[in-house]
Design a protein around this motif. Structure first.
Motif, PDB file in Angstrom:
ATOM      1  N   MET A   1       2.829  11.420 -11.691  1.00 30.44           N
ATOM      2  CA  MET A   1       2.754   9.976 -11.867  1.00 30.44           C
ATOM      3  C   MET A   1       2.258   9.337 -10.568  1.00 30.44           C
ATOM      4  O   MET A   1       2.808   9.568  -9.506  1.00 30.44           O
ATOM      5  N   THR A   2       1.197   8.583 -10.667  1.00 30.62           N
ATOM      6  CA  THR A   2       0.733   7.849  -9.492  1.00 30.62           C
ATOM      7  C   THR A   2       1.223   6.414  -9.603  1.00 30.62           C
ATOM      8  O   THR A   2       0.911   5.723 -10.566  1.00 30.62           O
ATOM      9  N   ILE A   3       1.990   6.011  -8.635  1.00 34.54           N
ATOM     10  CA  ILE A   3       2.507   4.651  -8.658  1.00 34.54           C
ATOM     11  C   ILE A   3       1.685   3.795  -7.706  1.00 34.54           C
ATOM     12  O   ILE A   3       1.517   4.134  -6.538  1.00 34.54           O
ATOM     13  N   ASN A   4       1.136   2.717  -8.240  1.00 32.22           N
ATOM     14  CA  ASN A   4       0.269   1.879  -7.418  1.00 32.22           C
ATOM     15  C   ASN A   4       0.905   0.555  -7.007  1.00 32.22           C
ATOM     16  O   ASN A   4       0.457  -0.088  -6.085  1.00 32.22           O
ATOM     17  N   HIS A   5       1.925   0.140  -7.761  1.00 32.55           N
ATOM     18  CA  HIS A   5       2.542  -1.156  -7.470  1.00 32.55           C
ATOM     19  C   HIS A   5       4.018  -0.946  -7.161  1.00 32.55           C
ATOM     20  O   HIS A   5       4.750  -0.382  -7.972  1.00 32.55           O
ATOM     21  N   HIS A   6       4.438  -1.408  -5.990  1.00 40.08           N
ATOM     22  CA  HIS A   6       5.812  -1.176  -5.516  1.00 40.08           C
ATOM     23  C   HIS A   6       6.562  -2.493  -5.356  1.00 40.08           C
ATOM     24  O   HIS A   6       5.949  -3.544  -5.191  1.00 40.08           O
ATOM     25  N   PRO A   7       7.900  -2.427  -5.336  1.00 38.72           N
ATOM     26  CA  PRO A   7       8.662  -3.654  -5.079  1.00 38.72           C
ATOM     27  C   PRO A   7       8.390  -4.153  -3.664  1.00 38.72           C
ATOM     28  O   PRO A   7       8.101  -3.354  -2.775  1.00 38.72           O
ATOM     29  N   PRO A   8       8.495  -5.465  -3.445  1.00 35.61           N
ATOM     30  CA  PRO A   8       8.372  -5.972  -2.080  1.00 35.61           C
ATOM     31  C   PRO A   8       9.463  -5.367  -1.196  1.00 35.61           C
ATOM     32  O   PRO A   8      10.561  -5.080  -1.664  1.00 35.61           O
TER      33      PRO A   8
END
Lengths: 216, 183
Positions: A1-8
């Motif tokens: 899984m490639t995660i591109n958007h993370h929590p601030p």
């Protein structure tokens, strides 16, 4: 899984410091369980907190505190109360991340055409609510902004808005500064975990017209 | 004094002398830490007690390769504080009968502490390396703002910087930590 958007980062830090309410903590926790990068950030804040603990001004414990504790240690550990596994309501999806599988769910309901919502029952839900949101392929959400905050984690499928495309593991943060109209990917339904405080504000005459009926 | 070694001795053979040293060092600090964050002394004492009780019971789960002793003890105290806030909320709700729905009344601990996630060892060395490279000032500003929850005015005073730059200092420090962890 490639995660591109993370929590601030400040949400990750508040998570590590133990300052998020249950709903927000659940969403960040499920994201971090899938995201080594955010786990490292949380671990770093925990280590800084450890250093702060080391340097805290000690406040003396009661005189007999140690003896009392040793007496408790010698008692057999109370067996933890049996967790009520009698789950009356099945989750919308039977293939959920581990942390969610131990949650209790409320009854799911239809909130708009092609959109279902299932509340997650949390002990402390005063500030924000957590729920699963299921949307049919190609659903166009109404353009909306928020009076509070909205933390969204994609579990399955995808959606996109002007911030980009969001796939499983991706995290999206919305608040009053964000005004968006997400569109669900056309190939499969989208399942999200959402923590929301405050309300949605829908735009346009259609939004105003139907907002009494869209209960998120 | 090597705290990790003492925890190891508690885990290996229930070493009470080692545990006493841990208690004497950490219990008053956990209490002080909580009092400083605004908790009353009795509640803080109870959480400090339960923190050390958990240290005793879970000593075998402590992995010195994966976390510093103080960081591990912090996470125990943090989770206990969350639990106790939750209990207090539930009791307050139970008093206010009108607010109690039948459904919620029987709600068990629904969230099984999402914080209890394992961090892998290769992550750990990266975390340690990143923290070492973070400047003293940057780790201080993160600590003051997120862990000690100090108002920006106080941070400005302690660091001797104008109030207006506190926010950007915090943001810069967080960005720097993130970059160091990504290296």
């Amino acid at each position: 899984m490639t995660i591109n958007h993370h929590p601030p980062e400040d949400l990750l830090a508040d998570f590590a410091a133990g300052r998020l309410d249950d709903a927000d903590r659940l969403v960040i926790g499920v994201h971090a369980a899938q995201c080594p990068r955010c786990r490292r950030f949380i671990a770093a804040i925990e280590q800084l907190a450890g250093a702060a603990l080391e340097q805290a001004n000690p406040v003396s414990m009661a005189d007999n505190a140690f003896a009392t504790l040793m007496a408790r240690i010698d008692e057999p550990a109370a067996s933890p109360p049996a967790t009520a596994s009698s789950r009356s309501v099945q989750p919308l999806d039977d293939d959920l991340p581990e942390i969610l599988r131990s949650c209790r769910f409320g009854k799911s309901r239809r909130v708009a055409p092609g959109v279902k919502l299932q509340p997650i029952i949390l002990p402390d839900t005063d500030k924000s609510r957590a729920f699963l949101l299921w949307s049919a392929p190609g659903t166009r959400m109404l353009e909306h902004t928020h009076t509070g905050t909205e933390l969204t984690l994609v579990l399955k499928g995808s959606f996109s808005h002007e911030g980009g495309e969001y796939r499983p593991g991706d995290f999206d943060f919305g608040d009053g500064d964000v005004d968006h109209q997400p569109i669900v990917g056309s190939d499969m339904p989208c399942l999200c975990l959402v923590a929301m405080s405050g309300d949605l504000k829908l735009h346009g005459w259609l939004g105003r017209l139907i907002s009494p009926f869209v209960r998120l | 004094m090597e705290w990790a070694e003492l925890i190891g001795r508690v885990a290996a053979h229930g070493d009470r002398d080692a545990f006493k040293l841990l208690f004497e060092h950490f219990a008053p600090r956990v209490k002080g830490f909580l009092v400083k964050s605004g908790m009353n002394a009795d509640a803080a004492e109870e959480i400090a007690q339960n923190t050390l009780l958990t240290v005793w019971r879970k000593a075998a789960q402590f992995d010195p390769a994966s976390a510093g002793a103080a960081g591990w003890i912090f996470t125990i105290a943090r989770n206990l504080r969350i639990d106790s806030a939750r209990q207090a909320a539930r009791q307050a709700k139970a008093l206010d009968k009108a607010a109690v729905s039948a459904e919620r009344d029987e709600a068990p601990e629904a969230v099984d502490s999402p914080e209890t996630m394992m961090t892998r060892r290769d992550d750990v060395s990266r975390v340690a390396a990143a923290l070492q490279r973070l400047s003293e000032e940057q780790s201080t500003v993160i600590r003051m703002s997120f862990i000690e929850e100090q108002p920006h005015g106080e941070i400005a005073e302690r660091l001797g910087i104008p109030l207006g730059t506190v926010k950007s200092r915090i943001r810069l420090a967080m960005a720097r930590l993130k970059d160091l962890l990504d290296d």
